[in-house]
Design an enzyme around this catalytic site. Structure first.
Site, PDB file in Angstrom:
ATOM      1  N   LYS A   1       0.843  -1.187   0.000  1.00 60.01           N
ATOM      2  CA  LYS A   1       0.000   0.000   0.000  1.00 60.01           C
ATOM      3  C   LYS A   1       0.884   1.245   0.000  1.00 60.01           C
ATOM      4  CE  LYS A   1      -4.014   1.697   2.663  1.00 60.01           C
ATOM      5  NZ  LYS A   1      -4.867   1.348   3.831  1.00 60.01           N
TER       6      LYS A   1
ATOM      7  N   SER B   1      -9.621   1.500   2.918  1.00 62.02           N
ATOM      8  CA  SER B   1      -8.695   2.259   2.095  1.00 62.02           C
ATOM      9  C   SER B   1      -7.690   1.404   1.338  1.00 62.02           C
ATOM     10  CB  SER B   1      -7.957   3.276   2.967  1.00 62.02           C
ATOM     11  OG  SER B   1      -7.144   2.641   3.929  1.00 62.02           O
TER      12      SER B   1
ATOM     13  N   SER C   1     -10.280  -1.140   6.784  1.00 66.07           N
ATOM     14  CA  SER C   1      -9.551  -0.868   5.545  1.00 66.07           C
ATOM     15  C   SER C   1      -8.867  -2.089   4.934  1.00 66.07           C
ATOM     16  CB  SER C   1      -8.512   0.239   5.767  1.00 66.07           C
ATOM     17  OG  SER C   1      -9.167   1.476   5.939  1.00 66.07           O
TER      18      SER C   1
END
Length: 511
Positions: free
Chosen positions: A104, A185, A209
Protein backbone atom coordinates in the site's frame (compact mmCIF):
# COMPACT_ATOMS: atom_id res chain seq x y z
CA UNK A 1 -3.12 13.16 -13.62
CA UNK A 2 -0.65 10.30 -13.83
CA UNK A 3 -2.33 7.05 -12.85
CA UNK A 4 0.68 4.74 -13.19
CA UNK A 5 4.37 5.25 -13.72
CA UNK A 6 5.77 2.72 -16.17
CA UNK A 7 9.58 2.95 -16.11
CA UNK A 8 11.65 2.58 -19.25
CA UNK A 9 12.91 -0.84 -18.21
CA UNK A 10 9.36 -2.21 -18.53
CA UNK A 11 9.16 -0.99 -22.11
CA UNK A 12 12.59 -2.43 -22.86
CA UNK A 13 11.49 -5.84 -21.63
CA UNK A 14 8.06 -5.61 -23.26
CA UNK A 15 8.45 -8.68 -25.54
CA UNK A 16 9.55 -10.89 -22.66
CA UNK A 17 6.79 -9.55 -20.43
CA UNK A 18 4.21 -10.25 -23.12
CA UNK A 19 5.38 -13.84 -23.35
CA UNK A 20 5.15 -14.20 -19.58
CA UNK A 21 1.61 -12.85 -19.60
CA UNK A 22 0.59 -15.42 -22.21
CA UNK A 23 1.67 -18.37 -20.05
CA UNK A 24 -1.55 -19.80 -18.54
CA UNK A 25 0.52 -21.84 -16.09
CA UNK A 26 1.33 -18.62 -14.21
CA UNK A 27 -2.25 -17.37 -13.89
CA UNK A 28 -3.52 -17.05 -10.32
CA UNK A 29 -0.68 -19.03 -8.80
CA UNK A 30 -0.76 -19.87 -5.13
CA UNK A 31 2.37 -19.46 -3.06
CA UNK A 32 2.70 -23.25 -2.76
CA UNK A 33 2.49 -23.64 -6.55
CA UNK A 34 5.06 -20.91 -7.13
CA UNK A 35 7.40 -22.48 -4.58
CA UNK A 36 7.08 -25.89 -6.17
CA UNK A 37 7.75 -24.60 -9.69
CA UNK A 38 10.81 -22.72 -8.44
CA UNK A 39 12.12 -25.77 -6.59
CA UNK A 40 11.70 -27.86 -9.73
CA UNK A 41 13.60 -25.30 -11.80
CA UNK A 42 10.53 -24.65 -13.95
CA UNK A 43 10.02 -21.04 -12.87
CA UNK A 44 12.40 -18.22 -12.08
CA UNK A 45 11.62 -15.25 -9.89
CA UNK A 46 12.49 -13.02 -12.83
CA UNK A 47 9.86 -14.70 -15.01
CA UNK A 48 7.26 -14.50 -12.27
CA UNK A 49 7.93 -10.81 -11.67
CA UNK A 50 7.77 -10.26 -15.44
CA UNK A 51 4.38 -11.97 -15.57
CA UNK A 52 2.93 -9.60 -12.98
CA UNK A 53 4.47 -6.54 -14.60
CA UNK A 54 2.79 -7.59 -17.85
CA UNK A 55 -0.48 -8.11 -16.02
CA UNK A 56 -0.24 -4.60 -14.58
CA UNK A 57 0.32 -3.17 -18.05
CA UNK A 58 -2.55 -5.16 -19.56
CA UNK A 59 -5.17 -4.74 -16.84
CA UNK A 60 -4.18 -1.79 -14.70
CA UNK A 61 -2.93 0.72 -17.25
CA UNK A 62 -4.81 -0.65 -20.25
CA UNK A 63 -7.89 -2.84 -20.65
CA UNK A 64 -10.27 -2.26 -17.74
CA UNK A 65 -7.77 0.30 -16.35
CA UNK A 66 -8.15 -0.78 -12.74
CA UNK A 67 -5.82 1.90 -11.32
CA UNK A 68 -4.80 -0.41 -8.49
CA UNK A 69 -1.04 0.11 -8.85
CA UNK A 70 0.42 3.59 -8.51
CA UNK A 71 4.15 2.84 -8.80
CA UNK A 72 6.31 0.04 -10.17
CA UNK A 73 9.66 -0.71 -8.61
CA UNK A 74 12.22 -0.15 -11.38
CA UNK A 75 14.59 -2.51 -9.56
CA UNK A 76 12.05 -5.37 -9.37
CA UNK A 77 13.56 -7.49 -12.16
CA UNK A 78 17.08 -6.85 -10.90
CA UNK A 79 16.07 -7.98 -7.43
CA UNK A 80 14.38 -11.04 -8.88
CA UNK A 81 17.49 -12.00 -10.86
CA UNK A 82 19.65 -11.66 -7.76
CA UNK A 83 17.30 -13.93 -5.81
CA UNK A 84 17.39 -16.46 -8.66
CA UNK A 85 21.19 -16.46 -8.38
CA UNK A 86 20.91 -17.09 -4.64
CA UNK A 87 18.60 -20.04 -5.29
CA UNK A 88 21.01 -21.54 -7.80
CA UNK A 89 23.76 -21.17 -5.20
CA UNK A 90 21.67 -23.10 -2.68
CA UNK A 91 20.65 -20.14 -0.53
CA UNK A 92 16.91 -20.18 0.10
CA UNK A 93 15.78 -17.49 2.51
CA UNK A 94 12.37 -18.99 3.22
CA UNK A 95 8.86 -19.46 1.75
CA UNK A 96 8.78 -15.96 0.21
CA UNK A 97 12.13 -16.31 -1.60
CA UNK A 98 11.67 -14.72 -5.03
CA UNK A 99 7.95 -14.06 -4.53
CA UNK A 100 6.50 -10.70 -5.70
CA UNK A 101 4.57 -8.55 -3.24
CA UNK A 102 2.98 -5.12 -3.57
CA UNK A 103 2.63 -2.60 -0.75
CA UNK A 104 0.00 0.00 0.00
CA UNK A 105 1.31 3.46 -0.91
CA UNK A 106 1.37 4.60 2.73
CA UNK A 107 4.20 2.16 3.54
CA UNK A 108 7.71 3.62 3.39
CA UNK A 109 10.38 2.05 1.18
CA UNK A 110 14.00 3.13 0.86
CA UNK A 111 14.16 2.79 -2.92
CA UNK A 112 13.11 4.64 -6.07
CA UNK A 113 9.39 4.45 -5.27
CA UNK A 114 7.66 7.35 -3.50
CA UNK A 115 5.67 7.03 -0.29
CA UNK A 116 2.65 9.24 -0.75
CA UNK A 117 -0.60 8.01 0.86
CA UNK A 118 -2.03 9.09 -2.51
CA UNK A 119 -1.73 12.78 -1.58
CA UNK A 120 -0.60 15.46 -4.02
CA UNK A 121 1.51 17.13 -1.33
CA UNK A 122 3.69 14.00 -1.11
CA UNK A 123 4.05 13.43 -4.85
CA UNK A 124 7.49 11.96 -5.62
CA UNK A 125 8.44 11.98 -1.91
CA UNK A 126 11.03 9.26 -1.30
CA UNK A 127 12.06 8.05 2.12
CA UNK A 128 15.55 6.95 3.09
CA UNK A 129 14.34 4.26 5.48
CA UNK A 130 12.27 1.13 4.93
CA UNK A 131 9.24 0.51 7.09
CA UNK A 132 10.04 -2.31 9.51
CA UNK A 133 7.77 -4.76 7.72
CA UNK A 134 9.50 -3.94 4.41
CA UNK A 135 12.89 -4.74 5.95
CA UNK A 136 11.45 -8.07 7.06
CA UNK A 137 10.08 -8.78 3.57
CA UNK A 138 13.42 -7.99 1.95
CA UNK A 139 15.26 -10.22 4.44
CA UNK A 140 12.79 -13.02 3.62
CA UNK A 141 13.62 -12.73 -0.08
CA UNK A 142 10.39 -11.14 -1.30
CA UNK A 143 10.50 -9.00 -4.45
CA UNK A 144 8.93 -5.59 -3.79
CA UNK A 145 7.08 -5.22 -7.08
CA UNK A 146 5.29 -1.91 -6.60
CA UNK A 147 2.90 0.19 -4.56
CA UNK A 148 -0.87 0.24 -4.63
CA UNK A 149 -3.49 2.94 -4.70
CA UNK A 150 -5.59 3.72 -1.64
CA UNK A 151 -8.29 6.01 -0.42
CA UNK A 152 -6.21 9.18 0.03
CA UNK A 153 -4.62 9.54 3.47
CA UNK A 154 -6.08 6.07 4.19
CA UNK A 155 -9.57 7.58 3.88
CA UNK A 156 -8.99 10.18 6.58
CA UNK A 157 -8.86 13.44 4.66
CA UNK A 158 -12.47 14.60 4.68
CA UNK A 159 -16.16 13.82 4.50
CA UNK A 160 -17.85 12.46 1.40
CA UNK A 161 -14.90 10.53 0.01
CA UNK A 162 -15.23 7.70 -2.51
CA UNK A 163 -13.27 4.60 -1.52
CA UNK A 164 -10.26 3.88 -3.69
CA UNK A 165 -9.78 7.43 -4.95
CA UNK A 166 -6.64 9.48 -4.41
CA UNK A 167 -5.30 12.60 -6.07
CA UNK A 168 -2.23 10.71 -7.30
CA UNK A 169 -3.76 7.34 -8.14
CA UNK A 170 -7.18 8.24 -9.47
CA UNK A 171 -10.09 5.86 -8.90
CA UNK A 172 -9.41 2.18 -8.29
CA UNK A 173 -12.14 0.01 -9.82
CA UNK A 174 -13.78 -3.16 -8.61
CA UNK A 175 -12.59 -5.96 -10.95
CA UNK A 176 -15.90 -7.82 -10.69
CA UNK A 177 -18.08 -4.87 -11.71
CA UNK A 178 -16.07 -1.80 -12.72
CA UNK A 179 -18.79 0.70 -11.82
CA UNK A 180 -18.91 -0.49 -8.21
CA UNK A 181 -16.74 0.48 -5.25
CA UNK A 182 -13.58 -1.51 -4.48
CA UNK A 183 -13.97 -0.32 -0.86
CA UNK A 184 -11.03 1.12 1.01
CA UNK A 185 -8.69 2.26 2.09
CA UNK A 186 -6.59 -0.75 1.01
CA UNK A 187 -8.50 -0.84 -2.27
CA UNK A 188 -5.45 -1.11 -4.52
CA UNK A 189 -3.99 -4.00 -2.54
CA UNK A 190 -7.27 -5.91 -2.64
CA UNK A 191 -7.85 -5.30 -6.35
CA UNK A 192 -4.22 -6.14 -7.26
CA UNK A 193 -4.57 -9.56 -5.66
CA UNK A 194 -8.05 -10.21 -7.06
CA UNK A 195 -7.02 -9.26 -10.61
CA UNK A 196 -3.79 -11.31 -10.46
CA UNK A 197 -1.50 -8.28 -10.67
CA UNK A 198 0.59 -9.79 -7.85
CA UNK A 199 0.85 -12.93 -5.81
CA UNK A 200 0.87 -11.18 -2.41
CA UNK A 201 -0.14 -7.75 -1.12
CA UNK A 202 0.08 -5.81 2.13
CA UNK A 203 -2.73 -3.52 3.24
CA UNK A 204 -3.29 -1.46 6.36
CA UNK A 205 -6.35 -1.00 8.54
CA UNK A 206 -7.54 1.44 11.16
CA UNK A 207 -11.19 0.38 10.96
CA UNK A 208 -12.28 -1.79 8.03
CA UNK A 209 -9.55 -0.87 5.55
CA UNK A 210 -8.42 -4.48 5.08
CA UNK A 211 -11.72 -6.12 6.03
CA UNK A 212 -13.96 -4.28 3.55
CA UNK A 213 -11.80 -4.41 0.38
CA UNK A 214 -11.04 -8.07 1.07
CA UNK A 215 -14.74 -8.93 1.18
CA UNK A 216 -15.77 -6.75 -1.75
CA UNK A 217 -12.93 -7.93 -4.02
CA UNK A 218 -13.24 -11.63 -3.09
CA UNK A 219 -9.84 -12.07 -1.44
CA UNK A 220 -8.51 -13.09 1.96
CA UNK A 221 -7.45 -10.33 4.36
CA UNK A 222 -6.03 -10.60 7.85
CA UNK A 223 -6.34 -7.74 10.33
CA UNK A 224 -3.91 -9.03 12.97
CA UNK A 225 -3.95 -8.51 16.72
CA UNK A 226 -3.03 -4.88 17.34
CA UNK A 227 0.73 -4.62 17.67
CA UNK A 228 1.44 -7.91 15.90
CA UNK A 229 2.99 -6.07 12.93
CA UNK A 230 5.25 -3.07 13.45
CA UNK A 231 3.73 0.27 12.52
CA UNK A 232 7.17 1.80 11.98
CA UNK A 233 7.33 3.55 8.62
CA UNK A 234 3.61 3.43 7.87
CA UNK A 235 1.96 6.83 7.39
CA UNK A 236 -0.43 6.79 10.35
CA UNK A 237 -3.94 7.71 11.25
CA UNK A 238 -3.92 6.51 14.86
CA UNK A 239 -1.39 4.24 16.52
CA UNK A 240 -3.96 2.73 18.90
CA UNK A 241 -5.76 1.08 15.96
CA UNK A 242 -3.45 1.15 12.89
CA UNK A 243 -2.17 -2.26 11.78
CA UNK A 244 -0.80 -3.75 8.55
CA UNK A 245 -1.84 -7.16 7.29
CA UNK A 246 -1.82 -9.62 4.37
CA UNK A 247 -4.19 -9.60 1.40
CA UNK A 248 -3.99 -12.75 -0.73
CA UNK A 249 -6.04 -15.16 -2.84
CA UNK A 250 -6.09 -17.94 -0.23
CA UNK A 251 -5.68 -18.51 3.49
CA UNK A 252 -2.37 -20.38 3.32
CA UNK A 253 -0.73 -17.49 1.47
CA UNK A 254 -2.05 -14.99 4.02
CA UNK A 255 -0.67 -17.11 6.86
CA UNK A 256 2.76 -17.31 5.22
CA UNK A 257 2.87 -13.55 4.63
CA UNK A 258 1.78 -12.76 8.18
CA UNK A 259 4.45 -15.12 9.53
CA UNK A 260 7.09 -12.97 7.79
CA UNK A 261 5.81 -9.47 8.58
CA UNK A 262 4.88 -10.15 12.22
CA UNK A 263 7.18 -8.74 14.89
CA UNK A 264 9.57 -11.19 16.60
CA UNK A 265 7.41 -11.00 19.71
CA UNK A 266 4.28 -11.82 17.70
CA UNK A 267 6.05 -14.67 15.93
CA UNK A 268 6.93 -16.14 19.30
CA UNK A 269 3.31 -15.90 20.44
CA UNK A 270 1.97 -17.33 17.18
CA UNK A 271 4.30 -20.25 16.75
CA UNK A 272 4.25 -21.57 13.18
CA UNK A 273 1.22 -20.06 11.42
CA UNK A 274 1.93 -22.18 8.35
CA UNK A 275 1.35 -25.28 10.46
CA UNK A 276 -2.10 -23.96 11.40
CA UNK A 277 -3.21 -24.43 7.80
CA UNK A 278 -4.84 -27.82 7.44
CA UNK A 279 -4.54 -28.69 11.13
CA UNK A 280 -7.13 -31.38 11.73
CA UNK A 281 -9.62 -32.04 13.07
CA UNK A 282 -10.84 -28.46 13.13
CA UNK A 283 -13.46 -29.15 15.79
CA UNK A 284 -10.69 -29.83 18.32
CA UNK A 285 -9.15 -26.41 17.65
CA UNK A 286 -12.45 -24.51 17.26
CA UNK A 287 -15.28 -26.41 18.97
CA UNK A 288 -17.89 -23.65 18.59
CA UNK A 289 -18.67 -20.75 16.26
CA UNK A 290 -21.10 -17.94 16.99
CA UNK A 291 -22.70 -16.98 13.68
CA UNK A 292 -24.06 -13.42 13.55
CA UNK A 293 -27.41 -13.23 11.68
CA UNK A 294 -27.99 -9.53 12.42
CA UNK A 295 -28.04 -8.55 8.72
CA UNK A 296 -30.12 -11.41 7.28
CA UNK A 297 -33.42 -9.56 7.08
CA UNK A 298 -32.09 -6.69 4.98
CA UNK A 299 -29.78 -8.78 2.78
CA UNK A 300 -31.27 -12.05 1.50
CA UNK A 301 -28.01 -12.96 -0.26
CA UNK A 302 -26.18 -12.71 3.07
CA UNK A 303 -28.79 -14.94 4.74
CA UNK A 304 -28.25 -17.52 1.99
CA UNK A 305 -24.48 -17.23 2.37
CA UNK A 306 -24.68 -17.84 6.12
CA UNK A 307 -27.02 -20.81 5.64
CA UNK A 308 -24.38 -22.38 3.40
CA UNK A 309 -21.63 -21.48 5.84
CA UNK A 310 -23.56 -23.14 8.68
CA UNK A 311 -23.71 -26.33 6.62
CA UNK A 312 -19.95 -26.20 6.07
CA UNK A 313 -19.30 -25.68 9.78
CA UNK A 314 -21.59 -28.57 10.71
CA UNK A 315 -19.82 -30.81 8.19
CA UNK A 316 -16.55 -29.97 9.95
CA UNK A 317 -18.02 -31.03 13.29
CA UNK A 318 -18.08 -27.47 14.64
CA UNK A 319 -21.01 -26.54 16.88
CA UNK A 320 -22.88 -23.46 15.61
CA UNK A 321 -24.68 -20.94 17.80
CA UNK A 322 -26.61 -18.17 16.12
CA UNK A 323 -26.84 -14.59 17.33
CA UNK A 324 -29.65 -12.44 15.95
CA UNK A 325 -28.57 -9.03 17.30
CA UNK A 326 -25.00 -7.70 17.20
CA UNK A 327 -24.35 -4.00 17.55
CA UNK A 328 -22.06 -1.55 19.30
CA UNK A 329 -23.56 1.41 21.21
CA UNK A 330 -23.66 4.61 19.17
CA UNK A 331 -21.38 6.30 21.71
CA UNK A 332 -18.56 3.94 20.75
CA UNK A 333 -18.37 5.39 17.25
CA UNK A 334 -18.23 8.97 18.52
CA UNK A 335 -15.55 8.01 21.02
CA UNK A 336 -13.61 6.23 18.29
CA UNK A 337 -13.71 9.24 16.00
CA UNK A 338 -12.51 11.53 18.79
CA UNK A 339 -9.63 9.14 19.47
CA UNK A 340 -8.68 8.93 15.80
CA UNK A 341 -8.67 12.70 15.28
CA UNK A 342 -6.56 13.25 18.40
CA UNK A 343 -4.02 10.60 17.49
CA UNK A 344 -3.99 11.74 13.85
CA UNK A 345 -2.55 15.10 14.87
CA UNK A 346 -0.07 13.53 17.26
CA UNK A 347 1.03 10.58 15.11
CA UNK A 348 0.97 12.05 11.59
CA UNK A 349 2.92 15.15 12.64
CA UNK A 350 5.51 12.89 14.26
CA UNK A 351 5.79 10.68 11.17
CA UNK A 352 6.24 13.67 8.86
CA UNK A 353 9.01 14.95 11.11
CA UNK A 354 10.74 11.58 11.55
CA UNK A 355 10.75 10.83 7.82
CA UNK A 356 11.77 14.34 6.72
CA UNK A 357 8.71 15.13 4.67
CA UNK A 358 9.02 18.07 2.23
CA UNK A 359 8.31 21.59 3.58
CA UNK A 360 4.79 21.64 2.16
CA UNK A 361 4.05 18.54 4.24
CA UNK A 362 6.11 19.23 7.34
CA UNK A 363 2.94 19.00 9.47
CA UNK A 364 -0.84 18.86 9.18
CA UNK A 365 -1.19 22.64 9.13
CA UNK A 366 1.18 22.88 6.16
CA UNK A 367 -0.77 20.18 4.32
CA UNK A 368 -4.03 22.05 4.86
CA UNK A 369 -2.49 25.24 3.46
CA UNK A 370 -1.02 23.39 0.47
CA UNK A 371 -4.37 21.82 -0.37
CA UNK A 372 -6.14 25.18 -0.18
CA UNK A 373 -3.56 26.75 -2.49
CA UNK A 374 -3.91 23.91 -4.99
CA UNK A 375 -7.70 24.03 -4.91
CA UNK A 376 -9.50 21.29 -6.83
CA UNK A 377 -6.21 19.81 -8.01
CA UNK A 378 -5.67 18.60 -4.44
CA UNK A 379 -9.23 18.67 -3.12
CA UNK A 380 -11.22 17.20 -5.98
CA UNK A 381 -14.61 15.67 -5.06
CA UNK A 382 -14.45 16.21 -1.28
CA UNK A 383 -12.84 18.33 1.40
CA UNK A 384 -10.28 18.03 4.19
CA UNK A 385 -12.45 18.27 7.28
CA UNK A 386 -10.59 15.52 9.14
CA UNK A 387 -7.25 17.23 8.62
CA UNK A 388 -8.77 20.51 9.83
CA UNK A 389 -10.36 18.90 12.88
CA UNK A 390 -7.06 17.25 13.77
CA UNK A 391 -5.22 20.55 13.42
CA UNK A 392 -7.69 22.18 15.82
CA UNK A 393 -6.89 19.66 18.56
CA UNK A 394 -4.98 20.87 21.61
CA UNK A 395 -2.99 17.75 22.51
CA UNK A 396 -2.40 18.92 26.08
CA UNK A 397 -5.78 20.34 27.02
CA UNK A 398 -7.74 17.52 25.39
CA UNK A 399 -5.53 14.68 26.59
CA UNK A 400 -7.78 13.64 29.49
CA UNK A 401 -10.89 13.55 27.30
CA UNK A 402 -8.97 11.56 24.70
CA UNK A 403 -7.79 8.99 27.24
CA UNK A 404 -11.29 8.54 28.60
CA UNK A 405 -12.74 8.09 25.10
CA UNK A 406 -10.02 5.59 24.22
CA UNK A 407 -10.57 3.51 27.34
CA UNK A 408 -14.36 3.64 27.06
CA UNK A 409 -14.52 2.67 23.38
CA UNK A 410 -11.97 -0.14 23.72
CA UNK A 411 -13.79 -1.63 26.70
CA UNK A 412 -17.19 -1.54 25.00
CA UNK A 413 -15.85 -3.00 21.75
CA UNK A 414 -14.14 -5.82 23.64
CA UNK A 415 -17.28 -6.43 25.71
CA UNK A 416 -19.38 -7.10 22.60
CA UNK A 417 -16.90 -9.71 21.39
CA UNK A 418 -16.18 -11.21 24.80
CA UNK A 419 -19.85 -12.16 25.19
CA UNK A 420 -19.28 -14.85 22.56
CA UNK A 421 -15.55 -15.55 22.66
CA UNK A 422 -15.81 -18.05 25.49
CA UNK A 423 -14.88 -21.73 25.79
CA UNK A 424 -12.80 -21.67 22.61
CA UNK A 425 -15.50 -20.13 20.42
CA UNK A 426 -14.86 -17.81 17.47
CA UNK A 427 -17.27 -15.26 16.00
CA UNK A 428 -18.22 -15.18 12.32
CA UNK A 429 -19.95 -12.03 11.06
CA UNK A 430 -20.70 -10.76 7.53
CA UNK A 431 -17.96 -8.25 6.70
CA UNK A 432 -20.06 -5.81 4.70
CA UNK A 433 -22.84 -5.78 2.14
CA UNK A 434 -22.44 -5.86 -1.65
CA UNK A 435 -20.38 -3.14 -3.32
CA UNK A 436 -22.20 0.13 -3.95
CA UNK A 437 -21.78 2.33 -7.02
CA UNK A 438 -18.75 4.62 -7.19
CA UNK A 439 -20.05 8.15 -6.66
CA UNK A 440 -17.78 11.21 -6.62
CA UNK A 441 -20.64 13.54 -5.76
CA UNK A 442 -22.31 11.81 -2.82
CA UNK A 443 -19.31 9.74 -1.80
CA UNK A 444 -19.49 6.22 -0.39
CA UNK A 445 -22.97 4.83 0.16
CA UNK A 446 -22.02 2.20 2.73
CA UNK A 447 -24.67 -0.38 3.55
CA UNK A 448 -22.99 -1.67 6.71
CA UNK A 449 -19.62 -2.69 8.07
CA UNK A 450 -18.79 -4.97 10.98
CA UNK A 451 -15.09 -4.22 11.41
CA UNK A 452 -15.29 -1.73 14.27
CA UNK A 453 -15.50 -4.14 17.21
CA UNK A 454 -12.26 -5.90 16.29
CA UNK A 455 -10.60 -2.68 15.12
CA UNK A 456 -11.26 -0.72 18.31
CA UNK A 457 -10.53 -3.61 20.69
CA UNK A 458 -7.42 -4.69 18.78
CA UNK A 459 -8.73 -8.26 18.36
CA UNK A 460 -7.67 -10.21 15.24
CA UNK A 461 -10.00 -10.96 12.34
CA UNK A 462 -9.68 -12.77 9.03
CA UNK A 463 -11.98 -11.94 6.13
CA UNK A 464 -12.85 -14.84 3.83
CA UNK A 465 -14.72 -14.91 0.50
CA UNK A 466 -18.00 -16.70 1.18
CA UNK A 467 -20.61 -15.91 -1.46
CA UNK A 468 -22.10 -13.53 -4.02
CA UNK A 469 -25.00 -11.14 -4.31
CA UNK A 470 -25.56 -11.39 -8.05
CA UNK A 471 -22.21 -10.47 -9.59
CA UNK A 472 -20.87 -8.89 -6.39
CA UNK A 473 -18.68 -10.79 -3.90
CA UNK A 474 -19.54 -11.17 -0.24
CA UNK A 475 -17.27 -12.12 2.62
CA UNK A 476 -17.33 -13.01 6.30
CA UNK A 477 -14.96 -12.02 9.08
CA UNK A 478 -13.75 -14.60 11.60
CA UNK A 479 -12.87 -12.91 14.90
CA UNK A 480 -11.03 -14.29 17.91
CA UNK A 481 -9.29 -13.21 21.08
CA UNK A 482 -5.89 -11.47 20.83
CA UNK A 483 -3.12 -13.72 19.50
CA UNK A 484 -5.55 -16.40 18.29
CA UNK A 485 -4.57 -15.96 14.65
CA UNK A 486 -3.49 -19.61 14.37
CA UNK A 487 -6.95 -20.87 15.41
CA UNK A 488 -8.66 -18.38 13.08
CA UNK A 489 -6.42 -19.41 10.19
CA UNK A 490 -7.11 -23.09 10.83
CA UNK A 491 -10.87 -22.60 10.70
CA UNK A 492 -10.68 -20.27 7.69
CA UNK A 493 -8.61 -22.78 5.71
CA UNK A 494 -11.05 -25.59 6.50
CA UNK A 495 -13.99 -23.43 5.38
CA UNK A 496 -12.07 -22.49 2.25
CA UNK A 497 -11.72 -26.16 1.38
CA UNK A 498 -15.43 -26.76 2.00
CA UNK A 499 -16.31 -23.75 -0.17
CA UNK A 500 -14.11 -24.61 -3.14
CA UNK A 501 -12.52 -22.19 -5.64
CA UNK A 502 -13.87 -18.65 -5.87
CA UNK A 503 -15.13 -17.17 -9.11
CA UNK A 504 -12.54 -15.00 -10.85
CA UNK A 505 -13.12 -11.33 -11.76
CA UNK A 506 -15.16 -10.75 -14.88
CA UNK A 507 -14.55 -7.01 -15.41
CA UNK A 508 -18.20 -6.29 -16.14
CA UNK A 509 -18.63 -2.62 -16.97
CA UNK A 510 -21.72 -2.19 -14.79
CA UNK A 511 -24.59 -4.02 -13.12
Amino acid sequence: MSLIRVPLFVLAFAPALALAAQDPALARLSLAQAQQLQQQGKLSSETLAGYYLAQITALDKQGPALHAVTDINPAALTQAKALDAERRAGKIRGPLHGIPVVLKANIATADQMPTTAGALVLKDFKTSVDAQLVSQLRAAGAVILGKTNLSEWANFRGEGSASGWSALGGQTKNPYVLSQSPCGSSSGSGVAVAADLTLLAVGTETDGSITCPAAINNVVGIKPTHGAVSGHGIIPIASSQDIAGPMTRNVADAAALLQVIATPEAQQRYGDLNAAVGRQPVKQVVPTVVLVRHYDKDFPAIAKMLDQLKQHLTALGVSVKERQSWQLPDQVYQDEFNVLVYEYKRDLNQWLQDFNAPPAAKDINSIIKFNRQQGKTALAFFGQQYLEQAQAIDLVKQQADYQQARQRSAQQAAALLDEDLVDGALVIVPATGPAWAIDHIKGDQYNFGSASAAAISGYPSLTLPAGFDGHLPLGVSIIGKPWQEARIIGLAHALEQQRGPVAEPTYRSSL
